[in-house]
Motif scaffolding. Structure first.
Motif, short mmCIF file in Angstrom:
data_model
loop_
_atom_site.label_atom_id
_atom_site.label_comp_id
_atom_site.label_asym_id
_atom_site.label_seq_id
_atom_site.Cartn_x
_atom_site.Cartn_y
_atom_site.Cartn_z
N MET A 1 0.84 -1.17 0.00
CA MET A 1 0.00 0.00 0.00
C MET A 1 0.89 1.24 0.00
SD MET A 1 -2.96 1.14 2.65
CE MET A 1 -3.87 -0.31 2.22
N THR A 2 0.47 2.20 -0.72
CA THR A 2 1.25 3.42 -0.82
C THR A 2 1.27 4.19 0.51
OG1 THR A 2 1.40 5.55 -1.94
CG2 THR A 2 -0.77 4.59 -1.78
N ALA A 3 2.40 4.80 0.79
CA ALA A 3 2.54 5.58 2.03
C ALA A 3 1.64 6.81 2.00
CB ALA A 3 4.00 5.99 2.22
N ASP A 4 1.16 7.18 0.81
CA ASP A 4 0.27 8.34 0.70
C ASP A 4 -1.04 8.13 1.47
OD1 ASP A 4 2.11 9.56 -0.92
OD2 ASP A 4 1.11 9.00 -2.79
N LEU A 5 -1.37 6.89 1.76
CA LEU A 5 -2.61 6.60 2.46
C LEU A 5 -2.44 6.50 3.97
CD1 LEU A 5 -4.12 4.05 -0.07
CD2 LEU A 5 -4.72 6.45 0.24
N ALA A 6 -1.22 6.63 4.44
CA ALA A 6 -0.95 6.53 5.88
C ALA A 6 -1.77 7.53 6.71
CB ALA A 6 0.55 6.69 6.16
N PRO A 7 -1.94 8.79 6.27
CA PRO A 7 -2.76 9.71 7.07
C PRO A 7 -4.23 9.27 7.17
CG PRO A 7 -1.41 10.94 5.52
CD PRO A 7 -1.28 9.50 5.16
N VAL A 8 -4.76 8.67 6.12
CA VAL A 8 -6.14 8.21 6.13
C VAL A 8 -6.28 7.01 7.09
CG1 VAL A 8 -7.97 7.18 4.71
CG2 VAL A 8 -6.60 9.06 3.81
N ILE A 9 -5.29 6.12 7.06
CA ILE A 9 -5.32 4.97 7.97
C ILE A 9 -5.18 5.43 9.41
CG2 ILE A 9 -4.05 2.89 8.64
CD1 ILE A 9 -3.36 2.57 5.62
N ALA A 10 -4.27 6.33 9.67
CA ALA A 10 -4.07 6.82 11.04
C ALA A 10 -5.31 7.55 11.55
CB ALA A 10 -2.85 7.75 11.09
N ALA A 11 -5.91 8.38 10.71
CA ALA A 11 -7.10 9.14 11.13
C ALA A 11 -8.29 8.21 11.35
CB ALA A 11 -7.43 10.21 10.11
N GLY A 12 -8.49 7.24 10.46
CA GLY A 12 -9.58 6.29 10.62
C GLY A 12 -9.43 5.45 11.88
N THR A 13 -8.21 5.03 12.14
CA THR A 13 -7.92 4.26 13.35
C THR A 13 -8.21 5.10 14.59
OG1 THR A 13 -6.24 2.96 12.20
CG2 THR A 13 -6.12 3.01 14.61
N ARG A 14 -7.72 6.32 14.58
CA ARG A 14 -7.93 7.21 15.73
C ARG A 14 -9.42 7.49 15.94
NH1 ARG A 14 -4.80 12.96 16.84
NH2 ARG A 14 -5.88 13.45 18.78
N TRP A 15 -10.14 7.69 14.84
CA TRP A 15 -11.57 7.97 14.98
C TRP A 15 -12.28 6.79 15.63
CZ3 TRP A 15 -16.33 6.16 14.04
CH2 TRP A 15 -17.38 7.05 14.31
N LEU A 16 -12.01 5.58 15.15
CA LEU A 16 -12.65 4.39 15.72
C LEU A 16 -12.34 4.24 17.20
CD1 LEU A 16 -12.18 1.82 12.83
CD2 LEU A 16 -14.37 2.59 13.79
N LEU A 17 -11.08 4.48 17.58
CA LEU A 17 -10.70 4.35 19.00
C LEU A 17 -11.30 5.46 19.85
CD1 LEU A 17 -7.01 3.23 18.59
CD2 LEU A 17 -8.96 1.83 19.31
N THR A 18 -11.52 6.61 19.27
CA THR A 18 -12.16 7.72 19.99
C THR A 18 -13.65 7.44 20.17
OG1 THR A 18 -10.55 9.29 19.11
CG2 THR A 18 -12.59 10.21 19.96
N ALA A 19 -14.30 6.94 19.13
CA ALA A 19 -15.74 6.68 19.18
C ALA A 19 -16.08 5.42 19.97
CB ALA A 19 -16.29 6.56 17.76
#
Length: 167
Positions: A1-19
């Motif tokens: 997977m391209t590193a360009d998607l790392a911010p989307v993965i990090a943000a999605g992970t953080r959102w799930l853990l926050t919610a």
């Protein structure tokens, strides 16, 4: 997977853990984060399978978490550190919620995703009792349903189309 998607993965992970916060403790937090990250990584690999898809995402932007926050009743009000929420892709988070709620679906999705993109996903596809105990909210199908229902149909269509192409 391209590193360009790392911010989307990090943000999605953080959102799930926050919610859907993990059980108390550092070990539980680490296990829950691993599960959320694996779900978001697989969902991202399915949603943005090519470098061109990733480039289009960067041109148009992921959309942010506003609707997801509204659905879960999240109030981040004066959170000075909420810029990460702009990197949340609603479809990716919805697909990740589907995968977390149904490990059998995650196994099927992992089968169709490029393994080089999504990596090893045993915490997602074969969660142990420790993983379930660490993330009871993150694995609860009823709690995840409002998020999972948003984009479940396109995920199931994608997986059905891919399985038909392989036959």
């Amino acid at each position: 997977m391209t590193a360009d998607l790392a911010p989307v993965i990090a943000a999605g992970t953080r959102w799930l853990l926050t919610a859907f916060p993990p059980a108390p403790g550092a070990f539980s937090r680490a296990l829950a984060e691993a599960q959320a990250q694996q779900a978001v990584t697989l969902a991202t690999a399915l949603r943005f399978p090519t470098a061109i898809d990733a480039e289009i995402l960067h041109l148009l932007g992921p959309g942010g978490s506003a609707r997801l926050d509204w659905l879960t009743g999240a109030d981040h009000g004066d959170d000075a550190d909420d810029a990460w929420r702009t990197w949340v892709d609603e479809t990716v988070v919805s697909w990740a919620a589907c995968l977390l709620a149904a490990p059998a679906l995650a196994v099927g999705a992992h089968h169709f995703a490029d393994r080089g993109q999504s990596g090893e996903l045993t915490r997602l596809t074969s969660p142990s009792d420790h993983e379930h105990d660490a993330a009871p909210l993150l694995r609860h199908p009823d709690l995840l349903e409002p998020i999972a229902a948003l984009h479940r149909a396109p995920l199931l269509d994608l997986l059905d189309n891919r399985s038909a192409a392989l036959e």
